[in-house]
Scaffold this active site. Structure first.
Site, PDB file in Angstrom:
ATOM      1  N   ASN A 146       3.446   3.099  -1.722  1.00  0.00           N
ATOM      2  CA  ASN A 146       3.018   2.138  -0.698  1.00  0.00           C
ATOM      3  C   ASN A 146       3.686   0.767  -0.844  1.00  0.00           C
ATOM      4  O   ASN A 146       3.176  -0.242  -0.392  1.00  0.00           O
ATOM      5  CB  ASN A 146       1.486   2.037  -0.667  1.00  0.00           C
ATOM      6  CG  ASN A 146       0.894   1.565  -1.988  1.00  0.00           C
ATOM      7  OD1 ASN A 146       1.629   1.188  -2.914  1.00  0.00           O
ATOM      8  ND2 ASN A 146      -0.425   1.549  -2.076  1.00  0.00           N
ATOM      9  N   TYR A 197      -2.101  -1.685 -14.922  1.00  0.00           N
ATOM     10  CA  TYR A 197      -3.022  -0.848 -14.140  1.00  0.00           C
ATOM     11  C   TYR A 197      -4.235  -0.406 -14.966  1.00  0.00           C
ATOM     12  O   TYR A 197      -4.850   0.620 -14.644  1.00  0.00           O
ATOM     13  CB  TYR A 197      -2.282   0.365 -13.576  1.00  0.00           C
ATOM     14  CG  TYR A 197      -1.479   0.057 -12.313  1.00  0.00           C
ATOM     15  CD1 TYR A 197      -2.095  -0.508 -11.184  1.00  0.00           C
ATOM     16  CD2 TYR A 197      -0.122   0.352 -12.222  1.00  0.00           C
ATOM     17  CE1 TYR A 197      -1.375  -0.774 -10.037  1.00  0.00           C
ATOM     18  CE2 TYR A 197       0.607   0.083 -11.068  1.00  0.00           C
ATOM     19  CZ  TYR A 197      -0.034  -0.470  -9.970  1.00  0.00           C
ATOM     20  OH  TYR A 197       0.678  -0.734  -8.823  1.00  0.00           O
ATOM     21  N   HIS A 231       2.560  -4.245  -4.497  1.00  0.00           N
ATOM     22  CA  HIS A 231       1.328  -4.542  -5.229  1.00  0.00           C
ATOM     23  C   HIS A 231       1.013  -6.020  -5.063  1.00  0.00           C
ATOM     24  O   HIS A 231       1.924  -6.845  -5.092  1.00  0.00           O
ATOM     25  CB  HIS A 231       1.502  -4.247  -6.727  1.00  0.00           C
ATOM     26  CG  HIS A 231       0.411  -4.860  -7.574  1.00  0.00           C
ATOM     27  ND1 HIS A 231      -0.801  -4.227  -7.773  1.00  0.00           N
ATOM     28  CD2 HIS A 231       0.328  -6.057  -8.216  1.00  0.00           C
ATOM     29  CE1 HIS A 231      -1.575  -5.022  -8.519  1.00  0.00           C
ATOM     30  NE2 HIS A 231      -0.905  -6.132  -8.797  1.00  0.00           N
ATOM     31  N   GLU A 277      -2.268 -10.794 -14.660  1.00  0.00           N
ATOM     32  CA  GLU A 277      -1.042 -10.078 -14.273  1.00  0.00           C
ATOM     33  C   GLU A 277       0.177 -10.999 -14.329  1.00  0.00           C
ATOM     34  O   GLU A 277       1.260 -10.582 -14.753  1.00  0.00           O
ATOM     35  CB  GLU A 277      -1.208  -9.480 -12.872  1.00  0.00           C
ATOM     36  CG  GLU A 277      -2.235  -8.341 -12.837  1.00  0.00           C
ATOM     37  CD  GLU A 277      -2.533  -7.834 -11.431  1.00  0.00           C
ATOM     38  OE1 GLU A 277      -1.893  -8.293 -10.457  1.00  0.00           O
ATOM     39  OE2 GLU A 277      -3.418  -6.963 -11.298  1.00  0.00           O
ATOM     40  N   LYS A 328       7.587  -2.463  -5.350  1.00  0.00           N
ATOM     41  CA  LYS A 328       7.611  -1.280  -6.215  1.00  0.00           C
ATOM     42  C   LYS A 328       8.956  -0.546  -6.111  1.00  0.00           C
ATOM     43  O   LYS A 328       9.761  -0.837  -5.220  1.00  0.00           O
ATOM     44  CB  LYS A 328       6.434  -0.368  -5.827  1.00  0.00           C
ATOM     45  CG  LYS A 328       5.054  -1.018  -6.043  1.00  0.00           C
ATOM     46  CD  LYS A 328       3.946  -0.043  -5.664  1.00  0.00           C
ATOM     47  CE  LYS A 328       2.570  -0.677  -5.788  1.00  0.00           C
ATOM     48  NZ  LYS A 328       1.487   0.281  -5.428  1.00  0.00           N
TER      49      LYS A 328
END
Ligand code: DAT
Ligand code: MG
Length: 150
Positions: free
Chosen positions: A112, A49, A115, A126, A9
């Protein structure tokens, strides 16, 4: 072999830990079969998402994931999904075990670092969002005979 979409990310890019994270996945034995850097637009982010559209944190999540460049990759391996997700650690870094990526490097649930798709169905959808068939490499890795028990 199972495949998983992984995103490093925008916080991972900004903090300069992409190499460290990719290294951990490689050392775990996962095979990299596609990789690129991109800035997600809001349309792609909303599709990626979609499962979280009703959550209170959804708009913040879209703001964050579109905030700057990220690295998208596809990793392959036996049980790649469980393997990557256990290496990632729990969603909230506060509850992620030390030794996991989030447990070692992150503090906040909204930042965080990584993913990873959570099921084969999600992984397939995805991967198709981020990569064309041509961008996914088909190659033999000699060391796999030392990683994947036959
Ligand atoms: P994971 O990324 O571990 O698969 P998830 O799919 O439940 O976790 O959530 C997707 C992302 O949404 C997660 O990586 C960070 C964000 N998120 C999840 N729960 C959150 C919360 N309670 N507050 C803020 N962001 C959250
Ligand atoms: Mg998830």
């Amino acid at each position: 072999m199972e495949r998983i979409l992984v995103l490093l990310k925008p916080d991972a890019v900004q903090r300069g830990v992409c190499g460290e994270i990719i290294g951990r996945l490689e050392k775990r034995g996962l095979k990299l079969i596609a990789m690129k850097m991109l800035i997600m637009d809001r349309d792609l982010a909303r599709k990626h998402y979609a499962a979280h559209v009703d959550k209170a944190f959804f708009e913040g999540l879209i703001d964050f994931i579109t905030s700057g460049p990220l690295v998208a990759l596809v990793a392959e391996g036996r049980n790649a999904i469980e393997s990557v997700r256990s290496t990632m650690g729990a969603t909230d870094p506060l509850h992620a075990s030390p030794g996991t990526i989030r447990g070692d490097y992150a503090q906040s649930v909204g930042q965080n670092l990584i993913h990873g798709s959570d099921s084969q169905k999600a992984a397939e959808a995805e991967i198709n969002l981020f990569f064309s068939t041509k961008e996914i490499m088909d190659y033999q890795r000699e060391m796999d005979k030392w990683v994947i028990e036959s």
